[in-house]
Enzyme design. Structure first.
Site, short mmCIF file in Angstrom:
data_model
loop_
_atom_site.label_atom_id
_atom_site.label_comp_id
_atom_site.label_asym_id
_atom_site.label_seq_id
_atom_site.Cartn_x
_atom_site.Cartn_y
_atom_site.Cartn_z
N ASP A 183 0.83 -1.22 0.00
CA ASP A 183 0.00 0.00 0.00
C ASP A 183 0.87 1.26 0.00
O ASP A 183 0.68 2.17 0.82
CB ASP A 183 -0.92 0.03 1.23
CG ASP A 183 -1.67 -1.27 1.44
OD1 ASP A 183 -2.07 -1.89 0.43
OD2 ASP A 183 -1.85 -1.68 2.60
N GLU B 256 -11.16 -0.71 -4.20
CA GLU B 256 -10.45 -0.08 -3.09
C GLU B 256 -9.17 0.57 -3.62
O GLU B 256 -8.88 0.57 -4.81
CB GLU B 256 -10.11 -1.11 -2.01
CG GLU B 256 -9.15 -2.20 -2.46
CD GLU B 256 -8.85 -3.23 -1.38
OE1 GLU B 256 -9.60 -3.30 -0.38
OE2 GLU B 256 -7.84 -3.97 -1.54
N ARG C 87 4.58 -8.51 -0.06
CA ARG C 87 4.13 -7.52 -1.03
C ARG C 87 5.15 -6.39 -1.01
O ARG C 87 5.40 -5.79 0.03
CB ARG C 87 2.72 -7.02 -0.70
CG ARG C 87 1.64 -8.07 -0.87
CD ARG C 87 0.26 -7.51 -0.63
NE ARG C 87 0.07 -7.11 0.76
CZ ARG C 87 -1.03 -6.53 1.22
NH1 ARG C 87 -2.04 -6.25 0.40
NH2 ARG C 87 -1.15 -6.21 2.50
N HIS D 106 -3.05 -1.28 -5.45
CA HIS D 106 -2.95 -0.23 -4.44
C HIS D 106 -1.85 0.77 -4.81
O HIS D 106 -0.82 0.90 -4.15
CB HIS D 106 -2.70 -0.77 -3.05
CG HIS D 106 -3.12 0.21 -2.00
ND1 HIS D 106 -4.21 0.01 -1.18
CD2 HIS D 106 -2.63 1.45 -1.68
CE1 HIS D 106 -4.35 1.07 -0.39
NE2 HIS D 106 -3.41 1.96 -0.69
#
Length: 323
Positions: free
Chosen positions: A21, A201, A299, A265
């Site tokens: 993110d 999102e 990630r 993201h």
């Protein structure tokens, strides 16, 4: 696939490892600030560098830690740092210690000149305009300025029936308070937005010429995670949901040949010369995940130069394959 069996470049190798993110803000003086979710989901970190690529090796500072009980006590997710009207603000999502899925958007404020060494004050949850906003799972808040007005975009699950995560937009009265009711920007209408979960999102805002683009992430957080995109002409009413155009297919998704799995993201920042748009996003280097993908720590943050085709952004790893 062997995760090492592909041609490695700046654009398909992790930029910063184990940071999901990601968000990079370039200040008016050119300084870059980086923040992201850490695998432990327990704190907010900042890095600072005079150059974009310099962020990779800069020392990381923890500016805030989760509460030991009550609100803001679990799942500290997707922080973003912004500079608004002379103050620094970090927007992030958090659950409660006793109810880790009671996710809501919160705001930190720093009025000192230096956000790294300055004091961060908790402003609490983003204040809604009405009684309907932030009543359920709400996260991934971003803010942006357009024609002197500030807007807020976030993801929120509907509070009844199937827990679908939609994207919403609202005007802002202040850095911590909305000024309008929420308007639905996008719902997971297509099959590629409904793999595992029905999700929109992670909105990211990109301005180019006479257009505003909002990219977003869809589906569950494994290999199926991908990016969609909305767009609107800059002179139209941003609060008119019918003025936004939604792309029918993903604009970026898993690229096995280049070792990028579940990209999403994302956000955008200018390069050091101020000429090129750089997308900042997260992805994995593999698709074999044991357990819940949400808790897989690998990630990583990646960079990609945005291509343009007839005024429309193109997100293509091959376009970025530079020797």
């Amino acid at each position: 696939m062997d995760k090492n069996n592909y041609r490695k470049t700046l654009y398909n190798e992790p930029f910063i490892r184990n940071r999901a993110d990601p968000y990079i803000y370039r200040h008016v003086d050119g300084t870059c600030y980086f923040t992201a979710s850490v695998p432990e989901y327990d704190r907010i970190i900042l890095r600072r560098s005079s150059t974009l690529l310099g962020l990779k090796d800069e020392r990381e500072i923890t500016v805030w830690e989760k509460h030991k009980k009550g609100i803001m006590g679990a799942h500290i997710w997707a922080p973003e740092i912004h500079y608004i009207n002379g103050g620094w603000y970090i927007y992030f999502a958090a659950g409660e210690t006793e109810n880790i899925w009671e996710i809501r958007p919160y705001v930190l404020e720093c009025l000192d000149e230096d956000p790294i060494t300055g004091e961060w004050k908790e402003l609490g949850m983003m204040e809604p305009f009405d009684e309907y906003t932030f009543r359920d799972f709400s996260l991934d808040m971003t803010v942006f300025e357009h024609k002197g007005a500030w807007y807020c975009v976030w993801a929120e699950k509907v509070s009844s029936g199937k827990k679908i995560s939609n994207l919403y937009i609202a005007g802002m009265e202040s850095p911590c308070k909305l000024s309008t009711e929420q308007v639905t920007l996008s719902a997971p209408d297509y099959d590629w937005e409904r793999v595992g979960f029905w999700v929109n999102e992670g909105p990211g805002v990109l301005k180019h010429e006479d257009k505003i683009y909002i990219t977003y992430s869809a589906s569950a957080t494994g290999e199926c995670y991908c990016m969609g995109m909305l767009s609107i002409k800059a002179d139209e009413n941003l609060m008119d949901k019918n003025a936004w155009k939604k792309e029918r297919t993903p604009v970026f998704q898993t690229d096995r040949e280049n070792g990028i799995f579940g990209p999403g993201h994302n956000t955008f920042v200018k390069d050091d010369d101020g000429n090129r748009d750089i997308m900042v996003y997260h992805a994995r280097q593999y698709d074999e995940i044991t357990g819940d993908p949400l808790y897989d720590p690998n990630r990583h943050t990646y960079l990609m130069e945005v291509g343009w085709n007839q005024g429309k952004p193109v997100f293509d790893v091959e376009h970025n394959m530079k020797p």
